[in-house]
Scaffold this motif. Structure first.
Motif, PDB file in Angstrom:
ATOM      1  N   ASN A  16      63.190  42.184  52.871  1.00 40.66           N
ATOM      2  CA  ASN A  16      62.476  42.877  54.222  1.00 40.66           C
ATOM      3  C   ASN A  16      64.334  43.369  55.067  1.00 40.66           C
ATOM      4  OD1 ASN A  16      62.514  40.922  56.672  1.00 40.66           O
ATOM      5  ND2 ASN A  16      61.334  40.084  54.693  1.00 40.66           N
ATOM      6  N   ILE A  17      65.057  44.014  55.633  1.00 40.70           N
ATOM      7  CA  ILE A  17      65.728  44.069  56.466  1.00 40.70           C
ATOM      8  C   ILE A  17      65.791  44.120  57.528  1.00 40.70           C
ATOM      9  CG2 ILE A  17      67.876  45.907  56.527  1.00 40.70           C
ATOM     10  CD1 ILE A  17      67.082  47.430  54.016  1.00 40.70           C
ATOM     11  N   GLU A  30      72.341  47.381  50.167  1.00 41.86           N
ATOM     12  CA  GLU A  30      73.099  48.696  50.137  1.00 41.86           C
ATOM     13  C   GLU A  30      73.614  48.577  48.488  1.00 41.86           C
ATOM     14  OE1 GLU A  30      74.118  51.874  51.004  1.00 41.86           O
ATOM     15  OE2 GLU A  30      73.591  51.140  52.840  1.00 41.86           O
ATOM     16  N   VAL A  31      74.186  47.096  48.525  1.00 33.05           N
ATOM     17  CA  VAL A  31      74.677  46.791  47.194  1.00 33.05           C
ATOM     18  C   VAL A  31      73.308  46.266  46.055  1.00 33.05           C
ATOM     19  CG1 VAL A  31      75.410  44.667  45.858  1.00 33.05           C
ATOM     20  CG2 VAL A  31      76.355  45.271  48.467  1.00 33.05           C
ATOM     21  N   LEU A  32      72.018  46.422  46.540  1.00 29.74           N
ATOM     22  CA  LEU A  32      71.286  45.743  45.619  1.00 29.74           C
ATOM     23  C   LEU A  32      71.155  47.496  44.967  1.00 29.74           C
ATOM     24  CD1 LEU A  32      68.613  43.086  46.963  1.00 29.74           C
ATOM     25  CD2 LEU A  32      69.593  42.788  44.708  1.00 29.74           C
ATOM     26  N   LEU A  33      70.687  48.602  45.580  1.00 24.30           N
ATOM     27  CA  LEU A  33      70.190  49.796  45.884  1.00 24.30           C
ATOM     28  C   LEU A  33      70.738  50.482  44.701  1.00 24.30           C
ATOM     29  CD1 LEU A  33      68.767  50.909  49.053  1.00 24.30           C
ATOM     30  CD2 LEU A  33      67.641  51.168  46.999  1.00 24.30           C
ATOM     31  N   ALA A  34      72.297  50.476  44.788  1.00 19.81           N
ATOM     32  CA  ALA A  34      73.719  51.028  44.367  1.00 19.81           C
ATOM     33  C   ALA A  34      73.690  50.425  43.047  1.00 19.81           C
ATOM     34  CB  ALA A  34      75.122  50.593  44.954  1.00 19.81           C
ATOM     35  N   ALA A  35      73.163  49.064  42.674  1.00 19.87           N
ATOM     36  CA  ALA A  35      73.252  48.570  41.434  1.00 19.87           C
ATOM     37  C   ALA A  35      72.212  48.660  40.650  1.00 19.87           C
ATOM     38  CB  ALA A  35      72.868  46.934  41.080  1.00 19.87           C
ATOM     39  N   GLU A  36      70.683  49.240  41.610  1.00 18.90           N
ATOM     40  CA  GLU A  36      69.095  49.444  40.677  1.00 18.90           C
ATOM     41  C   GLU A  36      69.639  50.917  40.524  1.00 18.90           C
ATOM     42  OE1 GLU A  36      65.043  48.962  41.854  1.00 18.90           O
ATOM     43  OE2 GLU A  36      66.629  50.257  43.243  1.00 18.90           O
ATOM     44  N   GLU A  45      73.552  42.561  58.148  1.00 19.88           N
ATOM     45  CA  GLU A  45      73.630  41.609  56.539  1.00 19.88           C
ATOM     46  C   GLU A  45      72.504  41.977  55.754  1.00 19.88           C
ATOM     47  OE1 GLU A  45      73.143  38.591  59.586  1.00 19.88           O
ATOM     48  OE2 GLU A  45      73.521  40.423  59.053  1.00 19.88           O
ATOM     49  N   ASP A  46      71.172  42.121  56.035  1.00 15.02           N
ATOM     50  CA  ASP A  46      69.940  42.487  55.468  1.00 15.02           C
ATOM     51  C   ASP A  46      70.366  44.172  54.775  1.00 15.02           C
ATOM     52  OD1 ASP A  46      69.370  39.737  55.528  1.00 15.02           O
ATOM     53  OD2 ASP A  46      68.215  40.930  57.238  1.00 15.02           O
ATOM     54  N   LEU A  47      71.149  44.445  55.574  1.00 10.15           N
ATOM     55  CA  LEU A  47      71.015  46.289  55.137  1.00 10.15           C
ATOM     56  C   LEU A  47      72.145  46.412  54.905  1.00 10.15           C
ATOM     57  CD1 LEU A  47      70.495  49.056  56.358  1.00 10.15           C
ATOM     58  CD2 LEU A  47      72.457  49.205  58.076  1.00 10.15           C
ATOM     59  N   SER A 103      65.241  44.180  67.609  1.00 12.26           N
ATOM     60  CA  SER A 103      66.510  43.619  68.344  1.00 12.26           C
ATOM     61  C   SER A 103      67.666  42.424  67.661  1.00 12.26           C
ATOM     62  CB  SER A 103      65.241  42.111  69.177  1.00 12.26           C
ATOM     63  OG  SER A 103      63.877  40.738  67.326  1.00 12.26           O
ATOM     64  N   ARG A 104      67.003  42.627  66.176  1.00 10.64           N
ATOM     65  CA  ARG A 104      67.972  41.561  64.849  1.00 10.64           C
ATOM     66  C   ARG A 104      68.736  43.032  64.918  1.00 10.64           C
ATOM     67  NH1 ARG A 104      64.278  37.524  61.189  1.00 10.64           N
ATOM     68  NH2 ARG A 104      62.643  39.127  61.847  1.00 10.64           N
ATOM     69  N   MET A 105      68.950  43.823  65.334  1.00 12.98           N
ATOM     70  CA  MET A 105      69.413  44.764  64.176  1.00 12.98           C
ATOM     71  C   MET A 105      69.969  45.869  65.311  1.00 12.98           C
ATOM     72  SD  MET A 105      69.753  45.568  60.934  1.00 12.98           S
ATOM     73  CE  MET A 105      70.067  47.237  60.951  1.00 12.98           C
ATOM     74  N   GLY A 106      70.204  45.124  66.752  1.00 10.46           N
ATOM     75  CA  GLY A 106      70.576  45.733  68.354  1.00 10.46           C
ATOM     76  C   GLY A 106      69.714  46.395  68.568  1.00 10.46           C
ATOM     77  N   GLY A 107      68.555  46.864  68.122  1.00 10.19           N
ATOM     78  CA  GLY A 107      67.575  47.928  68.658  1.00 10.19           C
ATOM     79  C   GLY A 107      67.569  49.314  68.568  1.00 10.19           C
TER      80      GLY A 107
END
Length: 208
Positions: A188-189, A199-205, A193-195, A18-22
């Motif tokens: 958890n996403i 994205e930023v964290l995975l790129a840094a990893e 904004e969590d998504l 619901s917080r991601m728009g369904g």
């Protein structure tokens, strides 16, 4: 996976989003592939088989190449119903397996030693971090399937309460550092904004 115990990894992908728009948030793109693909990639080396627990159109998950099972109760009644479905499916389809481990489908940073540390803690175990207990990240023996089914029929819906009822051991996982940032390993996403943060964290990893 160091343990010789046969364990089915169950990825819980049946939330309302619901917080991601369904829709199915675990199918949202993250760093060029579905969010769920990241979770599967982290969990698969740690288990002997995989299962996706989902709701809605189960065919949407066929591309991942793993069995998909729906909740046994209707109307998105929470992760406990997914855990129960995973236990029931495993009991029917994996006779040599006595245990499942569950993780949410929106936690792309689960530790590489998750399963080994949970199994070292006992027959029933859940993850804990500085942010608190994560009762959906857990190790569950198939022997509890009948009791969980009864508990659900009696209205139990809180995974945290079920873990308490089973006297689940709590295994502490410290924060991890990614790109100079301290991150809960079960980040958890749930929101757009969590998504974006993931994205930023995975790129840094990937650059580390």
């Amino acid at each position: 996976m160091e343990t010789t115990q046969r364990i089915v990894g169950v990825v819980l992908a049946g939330g309302r989003s619901s917080r991601m728009g369904g829709g199915d948030k675990t199918l949202r793109e993250l760093s060029g592939r579905p969010m769920l693909a990241h979770v599967i990639a982290r969990l698969k080396p740690q288990v002997t088989d995989m299962l996706i627990s989902a709701n809605g159109d189960l065919s949407d998950f066929a591309a991942f190449g793993w069995p998909v099972v729906g909740d046994t109760l209707p109307d998105f009644q929470g992760p406990l119903t997914g855990i129960e479905a995973g236990l029931a499916w495993t009991a029917m389809n994996c006779p040599d397996t006595t245990t499942i481990v569950t993780v949410p489908g929106n936690t792309p940073f689960i530790p590489d030693d998750l399963v080994s540390r949970l199994t070292d803690a006992g027959a029933v175990a859940v993850a804990r971090t500085e942010e608190g207990v994560h009762p959906v990240v857990g190790l569950w023996p198939l022997a509890m399937a009948g009791n969980l089914k009864v508990a659900l029929a009696n209205g139990l819906r809180r995974a945290s309460r079920w873990a308490e009822m089973q006297n689940a051991a709590e295994v502490f996982f410290p924060p991890v550092e990614i790109g100079g940032r301290t991150v809960d390993p079960f980040f958890n996403i749930n929101r757009p904004e969590d998504l974006a943060e993931a994205e930023v964290l995975l790129a840094a990893e990937a650059d580390s």
